[in-house]
Design a protein around this motif. Structure first.
Motif, mmCIF file in Angstrom:
data_model
loop_
_atom_site.group_PDB
_atom_site.id
_atom_site.type_symbol
_atom_site.label_atom_id
_atom_site.label_comp_id
_atom_site.label_asym_id
_atom_site.label_seq_id
_atom_site.Cartn_x
_atom_site.Cartn_y
_atom_site.Cartn_z
ATOM 1 N N TYR A 109 2.299 8.851 2.084
ATOM 2 C CA TYR A 109 1.101 8.800 3.047
ATOM 3 C C TYR A 109 0.422 10.188 2.962
ATOM 4 O O TYR A 109 -0.861 10.548 2.720
ATOM 5 C CB TYR A 109 1.059 8.289 4.422
ATOM 6 C CG TYR A 109 -0.192 8.666 5.264
ATOM 7 C CD1 TYR A 109 -1.426 7.806 5.216
ATOM 8 C CD2 TYR A 109 -0.147 9.758 6.177
ATOM 9 C CE1 TYR A 109 -2.388 8.118 6.063
ATOM 10 C CE2 TYR A 109 -1.316 9.991 6.852
ATOM 11 C CZ TYR A 109 -2.454 9.109 6.836
ATOM 12 O OH TYR A 109 -3.302 9.463 7.630
ATOM 13 N N LEU A 167 -0.799 11.396 -0.577
ATOM 14 C CA LEU A 167 -1.934 10.898 -1.012
ATOM 15 C C LEU A 167 -3.136 11.296 -0.396
ATOM 16 O O LEU A 167 -4.290 11.402 -0.791
ATOM 17 C CB LEU A 167 -1.908 9.168 -0.788
ATOM 18 C CG LEU A 167 -1.015 8.595 -1.899
ATOM 19 C CD1 LEU A 167 -0.789 7.013 -1.255
ATOM 20 C CD2 LEU A 167 -1.556 8.678 -3.263
ATOM 21 N N THR A 168 -3.094 11.782 1.047
ATOM 22 C CA THR A 168 -3.939 12.435 1.754
ATOM 23 C C THR A 168 -4.517 13.575 1.065
ATOM 24 O O THR A 168 -5.851 13.961 1.036
ATOM 25 C CB THR A 168 -3.589 12.463 3.207
ATOM 26 O OG1 THR A 168 -3.163 11.426 3.714
ATOM 27 C CG2 THR A 168 -4.410 13.296 4.025
ATOM 28 N N TYR A 192 -4.193 14.336 -2.102
ATOM 29 C CA TYR A 192 -4.701 14.042 -3.283
ATOM 30 C C TYR A 192 -6.253 13.802 -3.067
ATOM 31 O O TYR A 192 -7.118 14.195 -3.794
ATOM 32 C CB TYR A 192 -3.977 12.926 -4.112
ATOM 33 C CG TYR A 192 -4.388 12.806 -5.457
ATOM 34 C CD1 TYR A 192 -3.784 13.393 -6.514
ATOM 35 C CD2 TYR A 192 -5.486 11.829 -5.836
ATOM 36 C CE1 TYR A 192 -4.374 13.030 -7.960
ATOM 37 C CE2 TYR A 192 -5.933 11.424 -7.198
ATOM 38 C CZ TYR A 192 -5.328 12.132 -7.896
ATOM 39 O OH TYR A 192 -5.811 11.765 -9.110
ATOM 40 N N SER A 206 -11.405 10.430 5.308
ATOM 41 C CA SER A 206 -10.121 9.769 5.178
ATOM 42 C C SER A 206 -9.380 9.324 6.446
ATOM 43 O O SER A 206 -8.583 8.327 6.606
ATOM 44 C CB SER A 206 -8.901 10.936 4.696
ATOM 45 O OG SER A 206 -9.273 11.329 3.525
ATOM 46 N N LEU A 249 0.303 3.741 5.709
ATOM 47 C CA LEU A 249 0.515 4.134 7.205
ATOM 48 C C LEU A 249 0.825 3.075 8.148
ATOM 49 O O LEU A 249 1.663 2.995 8.909
ATOM 50 C CB LEU A 249 -0.761 5.090 7.546
ATOM 51 C CG LEU A 249 -0.530 5.581 8.950
ATOM 52 C CD1 LEU A 249 0.707 6.672 9.065
ATOM 53 C CD2 LEU A 249 -1.864 6.354 9.417
ATOM 54 N N ARG A 272 -3.609 4.346 1.000
ATOM 55 C CA ARG A 272 -3.393 5.174 2.039
ATOM 56 C C ARG A 272 -3.167 4.635 3.401
ATOM 57 O O ARG A 272 -2.061 4.503 4.241
ATOM 58 C CB ARG A 272 -4.200 6.220 2.321
ATOM 59 C CG ARG A 272 -4.191 7.495 1.494
ATOM 60 C CD ARG A 272 -5.159 8.632 1.795
ATOM 61 N NE ARG A 272 -4.937 9.023 3.037
ATOM 62 C CZ ARG A 272 -5.745 8.707 4.064
ATOM 63 N NH1 ARG A 272 -6.724 8.017 4.002
ATOM 64 N NH2 ARG A 272 -5.277 9.337 5.347
ATOM 65 N N LEU A 318 -7.311 4.202 -3.658
ATOM 66 C CA LEU A 318 -6.427 5.176 -3.102
ATOM 67 C C LEU A 318 -6.403 5.312 -1.448
ATOM 68 O O LEU A 318 -5.495 5.466 -0.579
ATOM 69 C CB LEU A 318 -6.349 6.765 -3.705
ATOM 70 C CG LEU A 318 -5.841 6.754 -5.051
ATOM 71 C CD1 LEU A 318 -5.878 8.234 -5.548
ATOM 72 C CD2 LEU A 318 -4.234 6.244 -5.126
ATOM 73 N N GLN A 319 -7.721 5.419 -0.972
ATOM 74 C CA GLN A 319 -7.958 5.298 0.465
ATOM 75 C C GLN A 319 -7.634 3.942 1.000
ATOM 76 O O GLN A 319 -6.724 4.145 2.033
ATOM 77 C CB GLN A 319 -9.411 5.506 0.703
ATOM 78 C CG GLN A 319 -10.141 6.696 0.537
ATOM 79 C CD GLN A 319 -9.565 7.870 1.288
ATOM 80 O OE1 GLN A 319 -8.611 7.606 2.221
ATOM 81 N NE2 GLN A 319 -10.236 9.027 1.380
ATOM 82 N N THR A 354 -8.239 5.498 7.301
ATOM 83 C CA THR A 354 -6.786 5.375 7.995
ATOM 84 C C THR A 354 -6.864 4.301 9.050
ATOM 85 O O THR A 354 -6.005 3.478 8.999
ATOM 86 C CB THR A 354 -6.474 6.641 8.313
ATOM 87 O OG1 THR A 354 -6.312 7.771 7.325
ATOM 88 C CG2 THR A 354 -5.226 6.541 9.297
#
Length: 290
Positions: free
Chosen positions: A166, A169-170, A172, A182, A81, A77, A73-74, A186
């Protein structure tokens, strides 16, 4: 700075939006001269270096910054972005700063609408009403069915949707990962994604435009640093509404340097969308405090 200075936090957030609006103006200039992938790639190189240096200074260093409970997921994300920035910069070249931001500011309403299916949150009728009002504001801006409407308005709407995803998800991954983690993903994931794309679109830049590129990178790093300091100064719920100031600042740069005009329907629609977004934010804050 202790986390109990709302005036200073609001000042920092206001300055943050001004710096990010200036960054958008520089992005529009460079994207008008060179391909978007090149501009965003170089911007990410500097951003990734900034993120790595900042993470190395935090407690735990890079080891702590890379330890995540949601590795896939990271990565997703960071990739989303990077794509969103490309889409939004493209919108700057197609519609200008003013109209792009006027449409883009609907993203908090998209976050509210998608928080149910994505995060499992309950969205009450008041927030759905605000989302509906915000949609009316977007329609006022777009004027569908009139000679003013352009199909390119879909581009900033797509950018807003990507930024909303984005943001969701951040929220979450924040259930298990720290903001430091995070932030690291990013910058670094976005750098990898844009380098993989932008390396095939390299083109030489003139000396003056390299200075503009340096300004773009510096405003990006400075803006993120200000944002971090704003959140350190006071609660995020206090300063977040002032993020809407980026719209008037961007419009100011658009009119001053790019000859843009602020159409009446865009101004009215933007006010409607901002009001709906602020109401949605207020409802979320009230529910959280309850």
């Amino acid at each position: 700075m202790s986390a109990d200075n709302p005036r200073f936090g609001i000042l920092l957030m206001s300055l943050t939006t001004f710096v990010f609006a200036a960054q958008d103006g520089i992005s529009r200039h460079l994207a008008g001269e060179y391909n978007i992938y090149l501009v965003v790639m170089v911007r990410y190189w500097f951003f990734a270096a900034f993120v790595i240096a900042l993470s190395a200074r935090h407690s735990g260093g890079l080891r702590a910054a890379t330890t995540t409970g949601f590795p896939l997921l990271q990565v997703l994300r960071g990739a989303i972005l990077a794509v969103e920035i490309c889409v939004t910069v493209l919108a700057f070249t197609l519609l200008g700063l003013t109209e792009t931001h006027a449409i883009f500011i609907c993203y908090p309403l998209m976050v509210a609408a998608l928080s149910g299916p994505v995060l499992g949150e309950r969205v009450g009728w008041r927030r759905w009403l605000a989302i509906g009002v915000g949609a009316i504001g977007v329609m006022v801006i777009l004027q569908p069915g009139s000679g003013v409407f352009t199909v390119w308005a879909i581009v900033p709407l797509l950018g807003a949707l990507l930024f909303a995803l984005y943001g969701l998800l951040t929220r979450y991954v924040a259930r298990r990962d720290t903001a430091q983690v995070s932030f690291f993903y990013t910058g670094t994931v976005g750098c990898v994604v844009m380098t993989a794309i932008g390396a095939f679109h390299w083109e030489p830049m003139s000396g003056p435009d390299w200075l503009w590129m340096a300004a773009l990178c510096c405003t990006g790093a400075f803006g993120h640093w200000l944002l971090i300091k704003a959140y350190e100064a006071t609660e995020a719920s206090t300063v977040q509404p002032f993020a809407y100031l980026q719209l008037p600042f961007a419009a100011m740069f658009g009119m001053m340097f790019f000859g843009e005009t602020l159409r009446t329907n865009v101004a009215i629609g933007a006010v409607i969308v901002v009001a709906a977004g602020l109401f949605t934010f207020w409802r979320e804050r009230k529910r959280a405090s309850a």
